[in-house]
Design an enzyme around this catalytic site. Structure first.
Site, short mmCIF file in Angstrom:
data_model
loop_
_atom_site.label_atom_id
_atom_site.label_comp_id
_atom_site.label_asym_id
_atom_site.label_seq_id
_atom_site.Cartn_x
_atom_site.Cartn_y
_atom_site.Cartn_z
N LYS A 49 -68.24 54.15 -77.21
CA LYS A 49 -68.91 52.87 -77.42
C LYS A 49 -68.21 51.69 -76.77
CE LYS A 49 -72.21 52.63 -78.98
NZ LYS A 49 -73.65 52.95 -79.06
N1 PMP Z 1 -70.78 59.70 -81.55
C1 PMP Z 1 -70.13 58.71 -82.19
C2 PMP Z 1 -68.87 59.06 -82.93
C3 PMP Z 1 -70.63 57.41 -82.17
O1 PMP Z 1 -69.98 56.43 -82.84
C4 PMP Z 1 -71.83 57.14 -81.48
C5 PMP Z 1 -72.38 55.73 -81.45
N2 PMP Z 1 -73.18 55.36 -82.51
C6 PMP Z 1 -72.50 58.20 -80.84
C7 PMP Z 1 -71.93 59.46 -80.89
C8 PMP Z 1 -73.85 58.03 -80.18
O2 PMP Z 1 -73.88 57.23 -79.06
P1 PMP Z 1 -75.17 56.35 -78.71
O3 PMP Z 1 -75.14 55.16 -79.62
O4 PMP Z 1 -74.96 55.98 -77.29
O5 PMP Z 1 -76.40 57.15 -78.92
#
Ligand code: PMP
Length: 337
Positions: free
Chosen positions: A47
């Protein structure tokens, strides 16, 4: 010998992460499974990329001015990324988080200097949901922006312009499949769009945890969830702006137990300590790899995302008591106490 990168700006430490061939998953799939090491970002998660793009985009549009505040609702990792980026650029950070997320994330946010507001977890339709609460705080704060990671497509642009071309270059222009789970959808949609721009035949797959509605949506057009998951940061019930027009070819649904199996194997056999969303992603990548191999493509290359470090979940995923309370199997090396 290759020389490790040299940077003259700390923000340039975000992105350009290594990619690693995962041996157990490759063996299980019968083809190459690669993991993009997003835990290697300064905030230890994928992120950081979205945080940097969202803040830079708000600056470019003139919405975020000197000394301003960035407000966001987040499961934690986006907040950590925003706090670091904001510190580097002289902004303040206010983070709203559901109070069922890991202690480590809350402690980290406070340690980084963010103002932390916790709210009880509730349905998205509830005005007290962490996302709506963060929007309200942004509206009520002077010189503040609401990062709005779910529907702000600066998020997925970080992956269209960053993660996808990096994967393409690192795998020397031969990528047959990519998959990951969805929180905001920024990673899946952005990497999907970026890889399809290189080669439209790259197969893009959603890997959905139980309790999320997207598997059913992409399989048969209906937003409907089944079961539940303890994985933090993933599991979405709606089509966010980041997910609109995402080029998704196929989908897998992965249980927490399957994800935990890969978390355990990657730690014990390959020395990588990861969070549960990474384990779920690897399980999805193995499923996608097997699908390609079954079509006769034994030389397939599949990439996925190793989203964050397991050090962020010592009190949850790596804690025997917590696992027992959640009805999940306890990793055998943790013992029963
Ligand atoms: N894995 C973790 C540990 C996260 O914090 C996030 C972000 N919410 C994601 C996966 C998913 O990423 P995205 O928000 O880009 O879908």
């Amino acid at each position: 010998m290759t020389t490790a990168p040299v940077r003259t700006d700390t923000l340039d430490l975000i992105g350009n992460t290594p990619i690693v061939l995962l041996s157990g998953p490759s063996e299980a799939a019968g083809c190459e499974i690669w993991g993009k090491c997003e835990f290697a970002n300064p905030g230890a998660s994928v992120k950081d990329r979205a945080a940097l793009y969202i803040v830079r985009d708000a600056e470019a549009r003139g919405e975020l001015k000197a000394g301003g505040t960035v407000v966001e609702g987040t499961a934690g990792n986006t907040g950590i990324g925003i706090a670091l980026v904001a510190n580097a650029l002289g902004y303040k950070t206010v983070i709203v988080m559901p109070d069922n997320q890991s202690r480590e994330k809350m402690d980290t946010l406070r340690a980084l200097g963010a103002e932390l507001v916790t709210v009880p977890p509730t349905k998205f339709a509830d005005p007290n949901h962490f996302v709506h609460t963060s929007r309200r705080i942004a509206e009520e704060t002077d010189n503040a922006i609401w990062a709005n990671q779910f529907d702000n497509v600066a998020n997925r642009r970080a992956h269209i312009e960053g993660t996808a071309p990096e994967i393409w270059a690192q795998l020397e222009g031969r990528v047959d499949g990519f998959t990951c789970a969805v929180g905001t959808g920024g990673t899946l949609a952005g990497v999907g769009m970026g890889l399809k721009a290189q080669d439209e035949n790259v197969r893009i797959a959603l890997t959905d945890p139980h309790g999320a509605a997207l598997f059913n949506y992409y399989a048969n057009g209906e937003l409907k969830s089944e079961g539940s998951s303890v994985a933090e940061g993933i599991g979405q019930g709606r089509i966010t702006a980041n997910l609109e027009d995402a080029p998704i070819d196929t989908q897998f649904r992965i249980s927490d137990e399957e994800g935990m199996d890969w978390v355990a194997r990657l730690l014990r056999e390959e020395g990588l300590c990861l969070g549960l969303s990474s384990g779920i992603n690897v399980a999805g990548a193995v499923a996608l790899g097997r699908q390609l191999v079954a079509e006769g493509r034994e030389d397939a290359r599949v990439a996925t995302i190793l989203c964050d470090s397991g050090f962020r979940y010592l009190s949850t995923l790596y804690n025997a008591e917590w696992l027992k309370k959640k009805g999940l199997p306890v990793f055998d090396w943790l013992g029963s106490s």
